[in-house]
Write an enzyme that holds these catalytic residues in place. Structure first.
Site, short mmCIF file in Angstrom:
data_model
loop_
_atom_site.label_atom_id
_atom_site.label_comp_id
_atom_site.label_asym_id
_atom_site.label_seq_id
_atom_site.Cartn_x
_atom_site.Cartn_y
_atom_site.Cartn_z
N ASP A 35 -8.10 -6.50 0.69
CA ASP A 35 -9.40 -7.17 0.67
C ASP A 35 -9.56 -8.01 -0.58
O ASP A 35 -10.11 -9.10 -0.56
CB ASP A 35 -10.54 -6.14 0.71
N TYR A 38 -7.75 -11.19 -0.32
CA TYR A 38 -8.46 -12.06 0.62
C TYR A 38 -9.70 -12.65 -0.07
O TYR A 38 -9.94 -13.85 -0.01
CB TYR A 38 -8.86 -11.25 1.86
N SER A 84 -23.34 -12.29 6.87
CA SER A 84 -22.50 -11.48 6.00
C SER A 84 -23.14 -11.46 4.62
O SER A 84 -24.22 -12.00 4.42
CB SER A 84 -21.08 -12.03 5.95
N LEU A 85 -22.49 -10.82 3.69
CA LEU A 85 -23.10 -10.64 2.37
C LEU A 85 -22.30 -11.38 1.31
O LEU A 85 -21.07 -11.42 1.37
CB LEU A 85 -23.10 -9.15 2.00
N GLU A 115 -27.67 0.96 -1.05
CA GLU A 115 -26.99 1.68 0.03
C GLU A 115 -25.49 1.60 -0.22
O GLU A 115 -25.02 0.62 -0.77
CB GLU A 115 -27.27 1.01 1.38
N LYS A 117 -21.84 0.59 0.73
CA LYS A 117 -21.28 -0.39 1.66
C LYS A 117 -20.10 0.30 2.34
O LYS A 117 -19.02 0.40 1.79
CB LYS A 117 -20.83 -1.64 0.93
N ASP A 119 -17.10 1.19 4.71
CA ASP A 119 -15.98 0.37 5.11
C ASP A 119 -15.63 0.66 6.56
O ASP A 119 -14.93 1.61 6.86
CB ASP A 119 -14.80 0.77 4.21
N GLU A 174 -22.97 0.14 10.79
CA GLU A 174 -21.53 0.13 10.56
C GLU A 174 -20.92 1.37 11.22
O GLU A 174 -21.35 2.48 10.96
CB GLU A 174 -21.28 0.17 9.04
N TYR A 226 -28.22 0.26 9.25
CA TYR A 226 -28.77 -0.24 7.98
C TYR A 226 -29.82 -1.34 8.15
O TYR A 226 -30.20 -1.97 7.18
CB TYR A 226 -27.65 -0.70 7.05
N LYS A 291 -30.45 -4.44 -1.86
CA LYS A 291 -31.34 -5.25 -1.01
C LYS A 291 -32.75 -5.28 -1.60
O LYS A 291 -33.22 -4.28 -2.15
CB LYS A 291 -31.42 -4.64 0.40
N LYS A 315 -19.23 -4.92 -5.28
CA LYS A 315 -18.00 -4.25 -4.85
C LYS A 315 -17.39 -3.36 -5.94
O LYS A 315 -17.44 -3.68 -7.12
CB LYS A 315 -16.95 -5.31 -4.44
N CYS A 409 23.64 14.98 -7.03
CA CYS A 409 22.57 14.78 -8.00
C CYS A 409 22.86 13.52 -8.81
O CYS A 409 23.97 13.36 -9.34
CB CYS A 409 22.49 16.00 -8.93
N CYS A 412 23.78 14.96 -12.65
CA CYS A 412 24.94 15.79 -12.98
C CYS A 412 26.01 15.78 -11.89
O CYS A 412 27.03 16.45 -12.03
CB CYS A 412 24.50 17.22 -13.30
N CYS A 427 18.82 19.72 -6.56
CA CYS A 427 20.12 19.79 -7.22
C CYS A 427 20.45 21.27 -7.37
O CYS A 427 19.60 22.07 -7.77
CB CYS A 427 20.01 19.12 -8.59
N CYS A 432 21.63 21.77 -14.82
CA CYS A 432 21.55 20.30 -14.76
C CYS A 432 20.74 19.79 -15.95
O CYS A 432 19.61 20.24 -16.18
CB CYS A 432 20.89 19.87 -13.45
#
Ligand code: IVH
Length: 686
Positions: A35, A38, A84-85, A115, A117, A119, A174, A226, A291, A315, A409, A412, A427, A432
């Site tokens: 995200d 993006y 959207s926000l 609140e 958010k 996912d 959501e 929400y 909000k 975020k 290993c 050794c 091992c 060792c």
């Protein structure tokens, strides 16, 4: 190239890339980038378009909200678009949003609702004459997919509402998968050999966008509503807070974690609380939504493009990123286990550059189908070592290599075995050198003997110079030994010798832990020290004695008995004894009899204490007969909170534990008398 021409090119590039990732995310439910990455692309595009408004076109990804709906589902027109926000990634950005709103409204404060958010997947639920008639995804904000049949399978989506509800209305919320359900779903998929979901959001989206609603019905989905989309036939509350309470009264599920805040400062506090406790929450949030509470003020503020001015998403720092898996390395642990780890092309995740990640064991690598050369999604959770979530299978070229554990290993060259029923390869050589060095590192580590000034590098230097071959040898080092190492100054030699000497006073339970007995972590070491007053008592314990202890089973008892039987370990114990390291319990008498003031209480410490090191605080608790636990459990009596506490604080709050700040903790100890010398004539168990 002119500035405008290069901007035009870059804008084109960004749009193509964003469109591609939108398709992966919204249509295929299989993103290739995190995200945060993006968001970075979108930000850059928005910025360039703001600087060159003449280059904005109606089909730019900035001009719409999501991806177009998939026709196969049937299309639902949203009477009012699902917005959207805007995002804030820092408190400064949140403050800037607040300031703009204040300026527009001509006032210096207003109430806010905070609140989580969540996912998941945004949905709109339409009710008509008391019944759920349509459930739709957001789609591009104007037209979504008809997933009514699937949403009807979610228990927390009311299929009907009471008669006092408006005649027709739309509720927005959501749909998500709680962490536990997500984990279970992935475990089931793993056992069926199906590809795993990278995160709860993809799993929720994949579950709702199913053509067979019987599949959706088997997924433990949940919903938080929400807000209201639109309403016919009834006046609605004047504030967002009251709207949520109203929806709750109609039978909708709202998040239990919402808060009414009187100021931006309170919202900031809310954010911090969430951030520090987010790992402990039963569902995943990628930020908070702030909000404006008053609906009248919301209307006054209105929208810009596709975002309301009255709400903003603040975020959390990203915890996932994508990068290349260059190779898989192997560390040999102190018990001989071969621990694979990922060598990654360095990538920024949550403000930290990651170049290595844990890979647990061969089975895990194969289960996740991780191959050398893959693009992989890496994840950081809290302070734990970064992990690989899974490969981005769509980015494979065919040159990736399937990993297998070596037969020998890597240190050794002895034979490697995989004991039956165990996940780890080991091992077979108990001598060792890798194991010996790891045991020394464990011996000096925090939580064990906590020897300041001797870190990983120093352990290796001493070991490679053959000055030590186990932890006990540290107590026989001389000034000359240390000065013989490269780049050692007089001053640091004195410091190291001081801290070695000082570690002789570590409590008995820490010494037990430092010995590195297989399966004996801090909690078992505490338990053993609570029940055996000296190392000799413990060494002579029979299997029957050990099995009588709470939570000790055959695996643990066998490991203890084997440890004390081995000559090498007996020699280490003798060296420690001669050096004067504490091999018996420092507590006088029996704490469990109640003779000590803190008998029967357990403290858990979280965060940094200002006036004393954590190890000393724990030693003082033990000296007064208390226990120092590492996690908040039903046994915990007090949780002591220092600066920058971890998720234990949230857990303690949830469990209603008594919480002490540093001063309160010190006051509590001050009122109690410390213990004198240890009383060896009082064996607790023999
Ligand atoms: S309010 C106009 N509140 O975040 C306000 N959204 O871009 C629009 N989300 O996918 C949304 N939790 O579904 C709001 N408490 C919350 C939310 C929330 C999650 C999602 C929303 C959408 C995205 C907003």
């Amino acid at each position: 190239m002119t500035n405008a021409a290069s901007a035009k090119l870059r804008i084109q590039e960004l749009r193509e890339s964003i469109n591609y990732h939108n398709h992966r995310y919204y249509v295929l439910d299989s993103p290739e980038i995190s995200d945060a990455e993006y968001d970075g692309l979108m930000r850059e595009l928005r910025q360039l378009e703001a600087e060159h408004p003449e280059l904005v076109t109606p089909d730019s990804p900035t001009q719409r909200i999501g991806a177009p709906p998939v026709e196969a589902f049937g299309i639902v027109e949203h009477p009012r678009p699902l917005l959207s926000l805007a995002n804030a990634f820092s408190f400064d950005e949140l403050e800037a949003w607040h300031r703009r709103a204040c300026n527009t409204l001509g006032r210096d404060r207003f109430d806010l609702v905070c609140e989580p958010k969540v996912d998941g997947l945004a949905v709109a639920l339409t009710y008509s004459d008391g019944l759920l008639v349509t459930g739709a995804t957001r789609g591009d904000g104007y037209r979504g997919e008809d997933v009514t049949r699937n949403l009807r399978t979610i228990r927390s989506v009311p299929l009907s509402v009471p008669p006092e509800a408006p005649s027709r209305f739309e509720v927005r919320g959501e749909v998500f998968l709680p962490r536990a359900g997500f984990r279970k779903l992935n475990e089931e998929r793993a056992s069926e050999g199906l590809p795993l979901f990278a995160n709860p959001r993809n799993a929720a989206a994949g579950s709702v966008r199913q053509f067979d609603s019987a599949v959706t019905a088997r997924r433990p989905l949940d919903v938080f509503v929400y807000g209201l989309g639109w309403v016919e036939g009834r006046r609605t509350p004047d504030t967002h807070w009251d709207t949520l309470q109203y929806l709750k009264s109609l039978g909708f599920k709202i998040s239990p974690d919402i808060a009414l805040c009187r100021s931006l400062g309170e919202a900031e506090e809310y954010y911090r609380r969430w951030l520090s406790g987010r790992e402990a929450s039963p569902y995943e949030a990628d930020g908070i939504v702030v909000k404006v509470n008053s609906v009248a003020l919301q209307e006054e503020l209105g929208n810009v493009a596709h975002e309301p001015r009255w709400a903003i998403a603040y975020k959390f720092p990203a915890v996932q990123g994508t990068t290349r898996l260059i190779d898989i390395g192997i560390n040999v642990g102190r018990t001989g286990s071969l621990n694979p780890y990922a060598i990654l092309e360095p990538v920024q995740v949550g403000g930290v550059v990651i170049s290595q990640a844990a890979l647990h064991n061969e089975e895990d690598i194969h289960r996740k189908d991780i191959r050398i050369g893959d693009w992989v999604v890496v994840q950081r959770a809290g302070e734990v070592i970064p992990e690989i979530v899974g490969p981005v299978a769509g980015r494979r070229t065919g040159s990736e290599q399937v990993f297998s554990m070596p037969n020998r290993c890597p240190v050794c060259r002895s034979e490697v075995i995989k004991p039956q029923g165990e996940a780890m390869h080991r091992c077979t050589n108990t001598a060792c050198p890798a194991q010996a060095l790891e045991k020394i590192k464990h011996f000096v580590s925090r939580g064990a003997m906590d020897i300041d000034g001797i870190g990983e590098r120093m352990c290796r230097a001493l070991f490679e110079a053959s000055l030590i071959s186990d932890g006990a040898d540290l107590y026989y080092l001389t000034r000359e030994h240390l000065l013989s190492l490269e780049r050692m100054a007089d001053k640091s030699v004195s410091n190291i010798l001081d801290s070695i000497r000082e570690s002789k006073t570590r409590p008995f339970s820490r010494v037990l832990f430092a010995l590195g007995i297989l399966h004996i972590g801090e909690q078992y070491a505490d338990l053993l020290a609570d029940n055996y007053s000296s190392i000799d008592d413990l060494a002579s314990a029979t299997e029957e004695d050990l099995l009588a202890l709470p939570s000790v089973g055959p695996r643990i008892s066998e490991s203890i008995i084997t440890f004390f039987r081995q000559d090498g370990n007996k020699q280490i114990i003798e060296k420690l004894r001669r050096a004067g390291v504490r091999l018996e319990d420092e507590r006088a008498g029996d704490a469990r009899s109640g003779s000590l003031p803190l008998a029967g209480t357990e403290f858990v410490l979280t965060g940094r204490l200002e006036s004393l090191p954590r190890s000393e605080a724990e030693a003082r608790i033990r000296a007064l007969g208390g226990r120092a636990g590492s996690d908040v459990t039903s046994r915990t009596t007090y949780v002591v909170v220092g600066a920058e506490p971890g998720s234990k604080l949230a857990k303690a709050e949830r469990m209603g534990k008594r919480i002490l700040n540093e001063d309160e903790f010190l006051d509590l100890l001050k009122g109690m008398s410390p213990v004198g010398t240890s009383d060896q004539s009082h064996p607790k168990k023999s």
